[in-house]
Design an enzyme around this catalytic site. Structure first.
Site, PDB file in Angstrom:
ATOM      1  N   PRO A   7     -15.261  -3.510   2.471  1.00 21.99           N
ATOM      2  CA  PRO A   7     -14.368  -2.357   2.326  1.00 21.99           C
ATOM      3  C   PRO A   7     -13.136  -2.751   1.531  1.00 21.99           C
ATOM      4  O   PRO A   7     -12.538  -3.793   1.803  1.00 21.99           O
ATOM      5  CB  PRO A   7     -13.991  -2.013   3.780  1.00 21.99           C
ATOM      6  CG  PRO A   7     -14.263  -3.246   4.567  1.00 21.99           C
ATOM      7  CD  PRO A   7     -15.331  -4.008   3.852  1.00 21.99           C
ATOM      8  N   MET A   8     -12.775  -1.948   0.537  1.00 22.73           N
ATOM      9  CA  MET A   8     -11.573  -2.247  -0.259  1.00 22.73           C
ATOM     10  C   MET A   8     -10.798  -0.972  -0.540  1.00 22.73           C
ATOM     11  O   MET A   8     -11.300  -0.054  -1.197  1.00 22.73           O
ATOM     12  CB  MET A   8     -11.959  -2.920  -1.581  1.00 22.73           C
ATOM     13  CG  MET A   8     -12.342  -4.375  -1.426  1.00 22.73           C
ATOM     14  SD  MET A   8     -12.853  -5.107  -2.987  1.00 22.73           S
ATOM     15  CE  MET A   8     -14.537  -4.552  -3.132  1.00 22.73           C
ATOM     16  N   GLU A   9      -9.567  -0.953  -0.036  1.00 26.92           N
ATOM     17  CA  GLU A   9      -8.712   0.203  -0.246  1.00 26.92           C
ATOM     18  C   GLU A   9      -8.492   0.441  -1.731  1.00 26.92           C
ATOM     19  O   GLU A   9      -8.292  -0.512  -2.503  1.00 26.92           O
ATOM     20  CB  GLU A   9      -7.355   0.004   0.442  1.00 26.92           C
ATOM     21  CG  GLU A   9      -6.570   1.295   0.463  1.00 26.92           C
ATOM     22  CD  GLU A   9      -5.098   1.102   0.754  1.00 26.92           C
ATOM     23  OE1 GLU A   9      -4.617  -0.028   0.689  1.00 26.92           O
ATOM     24  OE2 GLU A   9      -4.442   2.110   1.033  1.00 26.92           O
ATOM     25  N   CYS A  37      -6.515  -6.672   8.948  1.00 27.13           N
ATOM     26  CA  CYS A  37      -5.680  -6.466   7.761  1.00 27.13           C
ATOM     27  C   CYS A  37      -4.312  -7.135   7.928  1.00 27.13           C
ATOM     28  O   CYS A  37      -3.583  -6.846   8.873  1.00 27.13           O
ATOM     29  CB  CYS A  37      -5.493  -4.979   7.488  1.00 27.13           C
ATOM     30  SG  CYS A  37      -4.585  -4.721   5.954  1.00 27.13           S
ATOM     31  N   LYS A  43     -14.147  -5.630  12.158  1.00 31.01           N
ATOM     32  CA  LYS A  43     -13.881  -6.625  11.106  1.00 31.01           C
ATOM     33  C   LYS A  43     -12.562  -7.300  11.467  1.00 31.01           C
ATOM     34  O   LYS A  43     -11.542  -6.641  11.591  1.00 31.01           O
ATOM     35  CB  LYS A  43     -13.787  -5.956   9.736  1.00 31.01           C
ATOM     36  CG  LYS A  43     -13.571  -6.933   8.584  1.00 31.01           C
ATOM     37  CD  LYS A  43     -13.824  -6.227   7.255  1.00 31.01           C
ATOM     38  CE  LYS A  43     -13.641  -7.138   6.069  1.00 31.01           C
ATOM     39  NZ  LYS A  43     -12.274  -7.183   5.578  1.00 31.01           N
TER      40      LYS A  43
HETATM   41  C1  LIG Z   1      -8.135  -4.493  -3.273  1.00 24.81           C
HETATM   42  C2  LIG Z   1      -8.591  -4.856  -1.886  1.00 24.81           C
HETATM   43  C3  LIG Z   1      -8.577  -3.895  -0.907  1.00 24.81           C
HETATM   44  C4  LIG Z   1      -9.029  -4.212   0.388  1.00 24.81           C
HETATM   45  N1  LIG Z   1      -9.082  -3.224   1.336  1.00 24.81           N
HETATM   46  C5  LIG Z   1      -9.645  -3.507   2.549  1.00 24.81           C
HETATM   47  C6  LIG Z   1      -9.883  -2.463   3.490  1.00 24.81           C
HETATM   48  O1  LIG Z   1      -9.591  -1.282   3.277  1.00 24.81           O
HETATM   49  N2  LIG Z   1     -10.445  -2.827   4.679  1.00 24.81           N
HETATM   50  C7  LIG Z   1     -10.797  -4.126   4.966  1.00 24.81           C
HETATM   51  O2  LIG Z   1     -11.327  -4.398   6.056  1.00 24.81           O
HETATM   52  N3  LIG Z   1     -10.600  -5.113   4.092  1.00 24.81           N
HETATM   53  C8  LIG Z   1     -10.059  -4.829   2.889  1.00 24.81           C
HETATM   54  N4  LIG Z   1      -9.936  -5.827   1.967  1.00 24.81           N
HETATM   55  C9  LIG Z   1     -10.434  -7.188   2.297  1.00 24.81           C
HETATM   56  C10 LIG Z   1     -11.867  -7.339   1.818  1.00 24.81           C
HETATM   57  O3  LIG Z   1     -12.740  -6.432   2.513  1.00 24.81           O
HETATM   58  C11 LIG Z   1     -12.382  -8.783   2.054  1.00 24.81           C
HETATM   59  O4  LIG Z   1     -12.408  -9.078   3.425  1.00 24.81           O
HETATM   60  C12 LIG Z   1     -11.511  -9.797   1.365  1.00 24.81           C
HETATM   61  O5  LIG Z   1     -11.313  -9.447   0.012  1.00 24.81           O
HETATM   62  C13 LIG Z   1     -12.145 -11.208   1.465  1.00 24.81           C
HETATM   63  O6  LIG Z   1     -13.367 -11.238   0.816  1.00 24.81           O
HETATM   64  P1  LIG Z   1     -13.529 -12.073  -0.545  1.00 24.81           P
HETATM   65  O7  LIG Z   1     -13.229 -13.485  -0.188  1.00 24.81           O
HETATM   66  O8  LIG Z   1     -14.965 -11.843  -0.953  1.00 24.81           O
HETATM   67  O9  LIG Z   1     -12.546 -11.463  -1.496  1.00 24.81           O
HETATM   68  C14 LIG Z   1      -9.462  -5.540   0.686  1.00 24.81           C
HETATM   69  C15 LIG Z   1      -9.457  -6.507  -0.324  1.00 24.81           C
HETATM   70  C16 LIG Z   1      -9.031  -6.177  -1.590  1.00 24.81           C
HETATM   71  C17 LIG Z   1      -9.052  -7.256  -2.670  1.00 24.81           C
END
Ligand SMILES: Cc1cc2nc3c(=O)[nH]c(=O)nc-3n(C[C@H](O)[C@H](O)[C@H](O)COP(=O)(O)O)c2cc1C
Length: 151
Positions: free
Chosen positions: A17-19, A106, A143
């Protein structure tokens, strides 16, 4: 309860999930599916208390979906279990999501004030939030992080 979590390939692949990224438009981009079709999609996180006080306008389209998206998990965050129950049982169950995820990881300052990773330090609220989510009758996941100081 039937749950899509029981019918996934092994290993399965989730788009995190990514905002401001994983909205309904992004989830429909053909290239995304061609590049590595995830087995599960999540929405962006949506704040339960904001929705209770100001309705859809407060969550700015974060829970918009189309009927053909499966499995799709609605991700919710907040620090008030009653508000979580309201958005999940009144809104998410009705919209036809396949599951609910509670964001307890978060680290953003704005989220920590009223939920997010702060729930790691408030197990009573975390337990109540999970119990509230279960009232929607959908599979519930969380999460989170390994620990608060890893934020
Ligand atoms: C732009 C952005 C927005 C994010 N928004 C959320 C979100 O809404 N909910 C959430 O649980 N994690 C959010 N995350 C965290 C990601 O889901 C993920 O856990 C984090 O990027 C680590 O994974 P990675 O090592 O593959 O980047 C966000 C990350 C990024 C970069």
């Amino acid at each position: 309860m039937t749950s899509f979590w029981n019918d996934l390939p092994q290993p399965f692949f989730i788009l995190a999930p990514m905002e401001a990224v994983t909205d309904v438009v992004f989830r429909h981009v053909d290239k995304l599916k061609q590049a590595g079709a995830p087995d599960i999609f999540f929405t962006e996180f949506a704040n339960a208390t904001g929705w209770v006080h100001a309705g859809d306008k407060a969550i700015a389209g974060r829970l918009i979906k189309t009927d053909d998206e499966h499995p799709l998990v609605a991700q919710i965050w907040g620090g008030e279990p009653g508000d979580m129950e309201a958005i999940l049982s009144l809104h998410c169950a009705e919209l036809g999501f396949d599951g609910i995820d509670i964001n307890m990881g978060c680290p953003a300052k704005s989220a920590i004030k009223s939920g997010g990773a702060a729930l790691i330090r408030r197990p009573d609220i975390a337990v109540a939030a999970i119990a509230a989510a279960k009232t929607a009758g959908l599979p519930v996941s969380v999460k989170t992080r390994l620990g608060y100081t890893y934020c």
